[in-house]
Design a protein around this motif. Sequence first.
Motif, short mmCIF file in Angstrom:
data_model
loop_
_atom_site.label_atom_id
_atom_site.label_comp_id
_atom_site.label_asym_id
_atom_site.label_seq_id
_atom_site.Cartn_x
_atom_site.Cartn_y
_atom_site.Cartn_z
N ARG A 1 1.00 -1.39 0.10
CA ARG A 1 0.03 -0.10 0.03
C ARG A 1 0.75 1.26 -0.02
O ARG A 1 1.96 1.19 0.58
CB ARG A 1 -0.90 -0.02 1.25
CG ARG A 1 -1.81 -1.15 1.47
CD ARG A 1 -2.76 -1.57 0.38
NE ARG A 1 -3.56 -2.64 0.88
CZ ARG A 1 -4.43 -2.57 1.57
NH1 ARG A 1 -5.06 -1.53 2.03
NH2 ARG A 1 -5.51 -3.73 1.88
N PRO A 2 0.58 2.45 -0.71
CA PRO A 2 -0.70 2.35 -1.26
C PRO A 2 -0.59 1.83 -2.88
O PRO A 2 -1.68 1.80 -3.67
CB PRO A 2 -0.86 3.96 -1.70
CG PRO A 2 0.36 4.65 -1.67
CD PRO A 2 1.34 3.63 -0.74
N TYR B 1 -2.79 9.05 3.26
CA TYR B 1 -3.59 8.06 4.35
C TYR B 1 -2.60 7.00 4.73
O TYR B 1 -2.51 6.63 6.07
CB TYR B 1 -4.61 7.20 3.73
CG TYR B 1 -5.20 6.18 4.47
CD1 TYR B 1 -6.21 6.57 5.31
CD2 TYR B 1 -5.06 4.65 4.11
CE1 TYR B 1 -7.05 5.62 6.17
CE2 TYR B 1 -5.69 3.92 4.75
CZ TYR B 1 -6.98 4.22 5.94
OH TYR B 1 -7.23 3.06 6.59
N TRP B 2 -1.84 6.42 4.08
CA TRP B 2 -0.98 5.21 4.68
C TRP B 2 0.26 5.93 5.43
O TRP B 2 0.67 5.03 6.33
CB TRP B 2 -0.56 4.26 3.42
CG TRP B 2 -1.60 3.31 3.00
CD1 TRP B 2 -2.25 3.71 1.90
CD2 TRP B 2 -2.29 2.44 3.61
NE1 TRP B 2 -3.42 2.64 1.80
CE2 TRP B 2 -3.39 1.95 2.73
CE3 TRP B 2 -1.91 1.68 4.87
CZ2 TRP B 2 -4.15 0.83 3.14
CZ3 TRP B 2 -2.96 0.83 5.17
CH2 TRP B 2 -4.10 0.32 4.35
N ARG C 1 -1.46 6.08 8.82
CA ARG C 1 -1.91 4.93 9.37
C ARG C 1 -0.58 4.30 10.05
O ARG C 1 -0.60 3.24 10.93
CB ARG C 1 -2.40 3.74 8.15
CG ARG C 1 -3.68 4.14 8.01
CD ARG C 1 -4.70 4.01 8.94
NE ARG C 1 -4.41 2.72 9.73
CZ ARG C 1 -5.03 1.60 9.38
NH1 ARG C 1 -5.77 1.29 8.24
NH2 ARG C 1 -4.87 0.32 10.25
N LYS C 2 0.58 4.60 9.99
CA LYS C 2 1.81 4.17 10.76
C LYS C 2 1.74 4.63 12.01
O LYS C 2 2.19 3.87 13.14
CB LYS C 2 2.95 4.78 10.06
CG LYS C 2 3.59 4.33 8.59
CD LYS C 2 4.65 4.79 8.21
CE LYS C 2 5.17 4.30 6.73
NZ LYS C 2 6.00 4.97 6.29
N LYS D 1 -7.42 3.46 11.47
CA LYS D 1 -8.17 3.72 10.42
C LYS D 1 -9.00 5.14 10.51
O LYS D 1 -9.23 6.01 9.84
CB LYS D 1 -9.12 2.79 9.76
CG LYS D 1 -9.56 2.71 8.55
CD LYS D 1 -10.50 1.56 8.22
CE LYS D 1 -11.33 1.59 7.08
NZ LYS D 1 -11.89 0.41 6.71
#
Length: 251
Positions: free
Chosen positions: A41-42, A151-152, A155-156, A160
């Motif tokens: 991802r992504p 987003y990713w 997310r670390k 979400k």
Amino acid sequence: MNNMKEYEIYSDMKVPLSSTIILRLDGRGFHTISKNLNLKRPYDEVFSFSMAKTAEYIFKEFSPLFIYTFSDELNILLKEIPFNGRIEKLNSVFPSFASSSLTLNLNESLDEKITLPISFDSRIIPISDIVSYFKWRQNEAWRNHVNGYGYWALRKTLSKHEATSKLNGLSSGNIHQLLFEKGINLNDFPLWQKRGIAIYKKKQHNNKNLNNENNNKSNKYSNNNKHEIFTDLNLEIFNNEFFESIFGKYF
């Protein structure tokens, strides 16, 4: 007994054969498939190039004018419409062909084999302003690029829900800055992630095939051995000049 054929009331619905259409295929439930295959991802290069290979298969089978793909989306430009323009056929054969092609391509490239069915939905779009349509989709590819990395990256350290909430309302510039502060520069990523991938016919002497295959003499899909299918990983920003370079004065 009544003729059961009479119940096939939609089978005669057709696209006018003189029209130009775009057939847009969108992956169904690809988030689950991506998780199941443990894709990066992504962006996962194997998946993206498998989508491009699927577009090549479609090009060889149905001879469209142009295909543009990003994420789990395939946009197929058709002038010579197969199946006598029958809508039922177009909306069933193309997505099923894409599903089976993508499955084959992924299974050839991934150690983890697909255990879930892959499917696409399909819509037919009569089109006159081709340039505006593909600019719209390319803009969407860019938004996906910016938002995906934003987003990713979040997310670390965030859940979400927290990552989604933090991105809500942020402009592309704000997300750029957020990423830059985390040591991520979007300029460092390849053009195919930012602008998508296109498949079209191009003169052989300019060809750089995705697979670097030298099949100029034997390519049965070429036009009098002067053009062959080209997978463009370094797209320009779409404009009139780009499409005129492919189709001439088609517009």
